[in-house]
Enzyme design. Structure first.
Site, PDB file in Angstrom:
ATOM      1  N   GLY A 521      34.371  41.042  38.435  1.00 28.20           N
ATOM      2  CA  GLY A 521      33.991  41.599  37.861  1.00 28.20           C
ATOM      3  C   GLY A 521      32.558  40.563  37.670  1.00 28.20           C
ATOM      4  N   PRO A 522      31.771  40.743  36.562  1.00 26.89           N
ATOM      5  CA  PRO A 522      30.736  40.132  36.299  1.00 26.89           C
ATOM      6  C   PRO A 522      31.108  39.039  35.626  1.00 26.89           C
ATOM      7  CG  PRO A 522      30.833  42.305  34.525  1.00 26.89           C
ATOM      8  CD  PRO A 522      31.950  42.522  35.631  1.00 26.89           C
ATOM      9  N   ASP A 634      40.590  30.574  48.063  1.00 28.11           N
ATOM     10  CA  ASP A 634      39.660  31.152  48.408  1.00 28.11           C
ATOM     11  C   ASP A 634      38.245  30.328  48.488  1.00 28.11           C
ATOM     12  OD1 ASP A 634      37.536  33.315  48.546  1.00 28.11           O
ATOM     13  OD2 ASP A 634      37.686  33.822  46.312  1.00 28.11           O
TER      14      ASP A 634
END
Ligand code: NAG
Ligand code: NAG
Ligand code: NAG
Ligand code: NAG
Ligand code: NAG
Ligand code: NAG
Length: 691
Positions: A521-522, A634
């Site tokens: 998300g942002p 990641d």
């Protein structure tokens, strides 16, 4: 023999002559001329001078542009006001040392340099700085007769001055084009207002549009601090002969940069050229926000960018017209709660973090100290405020303001101290209040300490209990269950932010505050009420990260504290909304630098090395030294954030899983993943070798 020598001599001359004409010329002397279709090119091939027609216009102008930039970018125009209607333009230097631009069809002069200085052998030359100069060939460096840098158009190049030459009478001022088809001066201009305390001002027509605030020795009062950097430096000079500002590129910098007045947006924009994408990249633009718009809040008010409403009367002032003010029309500004009483003696209240008021009605003295400055202001009943002129070395010099205080704003991460005159009774009031505040805080602190002591006693008892229940051989699944079911307790250790506080801090999640879009998300930039800058990761409802993952991240990160890991400040959860609040990293992430040729140059070898070592230290901590042994899974450049000293901080532990101590060799797929991430680090190293 003589014949042969003479022949060789002639041939060499001829070859030199041909060579001279086959490569582009950079200068014209009085016997030569340049017609439409031909150009002059500066010695190193940086700039080119020639005729052009802007946009859809069919008219012809003489201008200068970058030779090697495929996007035709005009930096200067000679005959802005007076175009040539056809392609019969002709440029020459006449025998009176004037540069003359003619329309050969009508035989009219459309533009001339009007050089006041004359010389016996003038030469017109285009320099690699983009400056077109007319100089005396016989008089080395000092023989400057005329230069285009004295007649700015809409573009400021490195080495160009904006301001005043008081002796020669120049007002170096930028003016925008009228439109993209018409380079004649538009109504947006920018220069230096030469008051007692000079500052950069942009006008729209005759109205002030933006002002920088006075120079304070380090920067302009209203601008955020320019940090030392490897690309450019910035100078402001004010003396009896000249008042100007200038920016220069450092000698090692190869960045191509320009400042331009944009006629459509009325912004002063700074662009740099990106070789890779072959585009101009917008770096900075002023006005930066609506608080930069001149006088938005009227007199004696303060503009606070992320407050609602943005305009607030200064302390001890009230709206002049409460009705209009409440309708968010702030133009009438504010007036004092209590009128001054000059005879009975006034005092001053100190304000901090401000862009100093419009210096039009001010008085300055470079030698006074702050105490003398205060006395000077007290001695004149119309003096409303005072401050230091120069903030370096504890402050020096004196500025006094008269009349209403215009165009004040709060400068995030900057600003100055300003002492504003008040009725004597208002000052006692403030001190009394401050004392009351201290008393209140003291009581609260004592209360808090007592409270914390009691709570921590309970918690440690609880912890001891739960430790007894936990088996010593915990598996990953156990841990997961643990966090799913027993997470409640851990959450208590983490500050919980109110949704409304986060909405306020991010200007209601405004697009302007958006830093980027992560996997979940942002991410928004925000500023809490107490001034702390934060980054808010708003987890999108449709992302893969459910409530348990949210908690994973919250609990994990909160347990991990290392200077190469991003610090989690807290979280916020309201119904479906889940948010993580991190410390704000001003220099964004590593990918922002290493995949951008221009910005990549900002990272020299030592910085890159420092970043690599930092990432490695962070990883070592995660893998080995932390209590929880974590594999990130990641790790990539966009997950390596950079603080204001370019120290790396690893972020985004959303996918991180517990790596249970006695299972180090257990899951091969995870180990493989680990390997690819290590290789990734080597790609950063190879980036360095390319430089
Ligand atoms: C170009 O045309 C305009 C309008 O017809 C005229 O006023 C102007 O003098 C012309 N310019 C030249 C250089 O001939
Ligand atoms: C410039 O040249 C013209 C003829 O080409 C001549 O009539 C004039 O006197 C010269 N002016 C100067 C200042 O030498
Ligand atoms: C200028 O115009 C005249 C006559 O119209 C012509 O003879 C001359 O060649 C032209 N000059 C140039 C440089 O084109
Ligand atoms: C040169 O002088 C003429 C007439 O005085 C004027 O119209 C023109 O704008 C001047 N050119 C420059 C570049 O100042
Ligand atoms: C003016 O600014 C806008 C928005 O930033 C940009 O799209 C446009 O290209 C700019 N115009 C010029 C002439 O630079
Ligand atoms: C106060 O300052 C103003 C502005 O500089 C000046 O015009 C005025 O004469 C001063 N008054 C006194 C009493 O010094």
């Amino acid at each position: 023999m003589d014949m042969i020598l003479a022949f060789v001599f002639i041939i060499t001359k001829l070859l030199l002559f041909l060579f001279k004409f086959s490569t582009a010329l950079d200068s014209i002397s009085p016997s030569e001329f340049m017609i439409d279709g031909k150009t002059l090119v500066s010695e190193k091939g940086t700039f080119e001078l020639g005729f052009f027609s802007p946009g859809i216009s069919k008219k012809s102008y003489l201008g200068i542009w970058y030779k090697n930039i495929p996007v035709r970018t005009i930096v200067w125009v000679a005959n802005r006001r007076n175009p040539i209607n056809d392609s019969s333009g002709l440029l020459k230097v006449d025998n009176c040392s004037d540069i003359v631009l003619l329309s050969n069809n009508t035989n009219t002069v459309v533009w001339s340099s009007n050089s006041t200085k004359k010389a016996s052998s003038p030469i017109l030359q285009l320099l690699d700085s983009g400056n077109l100069v007319l100089r005396d060939k016989n008089d080395g460096r000092s023989g400057l007769l005329w230069q285009s840098f004295d007649y700015p158009c809409d573009t400021m190049l490195p080495g160009m001055k904006i301001g005043w030459d008081l002796r020669a009478g120049f007002d170096w001022r930028l003016s925008s084009w009228k439109s993209s088809d018409d380079p004649s001066p538009g109504d947006f201009t920018m220069g230096i207002e030469r008051e007692s305390n000079p500052e950069v001002v942009a006008w729209k027509g005759s109205k002030k549009h933006y002002r920088s605030g006075p120079w304070n020795g380090v920067g302009f009062s209203g601008s955020t601090e320019v940090k030392p950097n490897p690309v450019f430096y910035f100078t402001f000079v004010s003396n009896n002969i000249e008042v100007y500002y200038i920016f220069n590129l450092k000698s090692e910098s190869t960045v191509i940069t320009r400042l331009v007045l944009n006629h459509t947006t009325s912004d002063r924009q700074c662009y740099t050229w990106n070789e890779e994408t072959q585009t101009w990249v917008l770096q900075v633009s002023v006005p930066r926000d609506h608080c930069d718009n001149y006088g938005l809040c009227g007199a004696n008010a303060n503009c606070i960018f992320n407050a609602i409403p943005v305009c607030q009367c200064l302390e001890k002032f009230k709206p002049k017209s409460p009705e209009e003010w409440n309708k968010m029309d702030w133009s009438q500004g504010c007036v004092r709660n209590k009128e001054l009483d000059c005879q009975k003696g006034d005092g001053f209240i100190k304000f901090d973090g401000l862009k100093l008021p419009d210096a039009t009605h001010s008085w300055v003295n470079k030698d006074m100290n702050l105490k003398e400055c205060k006395a000077k202001c007290l001695g004149n009943c119309s003096c409303m405020a005072y401050s230091n002129l120069d903030i370096r070395g504890g402050g020096s010099g004196c500025a006094n303001w008269f009349g209403d205080l215009m165009d004040i704003r709060l400068v995030p991460g900057g600003g100055q101290e300003l002492y504003i005159r008040m009725h004597a009774s208002e000052i006692g009031d403030r001190e009394a209040k401050a004392n009351m505040k201290i008393a209140a805080i003291a009581t609260a602190v004592v209360g808090l300490i007592l409270g914390t002591l009691t709570i921590s006693y309970h918690v440690s008892k609880e912890k001891a209990k739960s430790a007894e229940n936990t088996s010593s051989e915990r598996t990953e699944n156990d841990w997961k269950n643990d966090t799913n079911n027993g997470g409640q307790k851990e959450d208590m250790e983490l500050p919980l932010f109110a949704f409304s506080a986060i909405a306020d801090a991010t200007n209601n999640f405004s697009v302007n505050n958006k830093l980027g879009e992560g996997g979940f998300g942002p991410v928004y930039r925000g500023k809490l009420e107490d001034g702390l800058e934060i980054a808010v990761k708003r987890l999108s409802r449709c992302s893969g990260q459910g409530f348990s993952e949210f908690k994973n991240e919250v609990i994990l990160i909160n347990k991990l504290q290392h200077r190469n890991l991003v610090k989690l400040l807290g979280c916020c959860s309201q119904r479906e909304e889940k948010m993580l609040i991190y410390e704000y990293m001003p220099n964004r992430s590593l990918d922002f630098f290493i995949f951008d040729e221009t910005k990549g140059r900002l990272l020299d070898w030592s910085r890159r090395f420092n970043i690599i070592s930092g990432i490695a230290r962070g990883l070592l901590y995660l893998h080995q030294d932390s209590r929880l042994r974590i594999i990130h899974r990641d790790l990539k450049a966009s997950n390596v954030l950079l603080d204001d000293h370019m120290n790396p901080k690893i972020s985004d532990f959303g996918l991180a899983r517990m790596f249970v101590a006695d299972q180090t060799e257990g899951d091969t797929s995870r180990v493989r993943l680990h390997g690819t991430r290590i290789r990734y680090r080597w790609s950063i190293l190879s980036e360095i070798r390319c430089l």
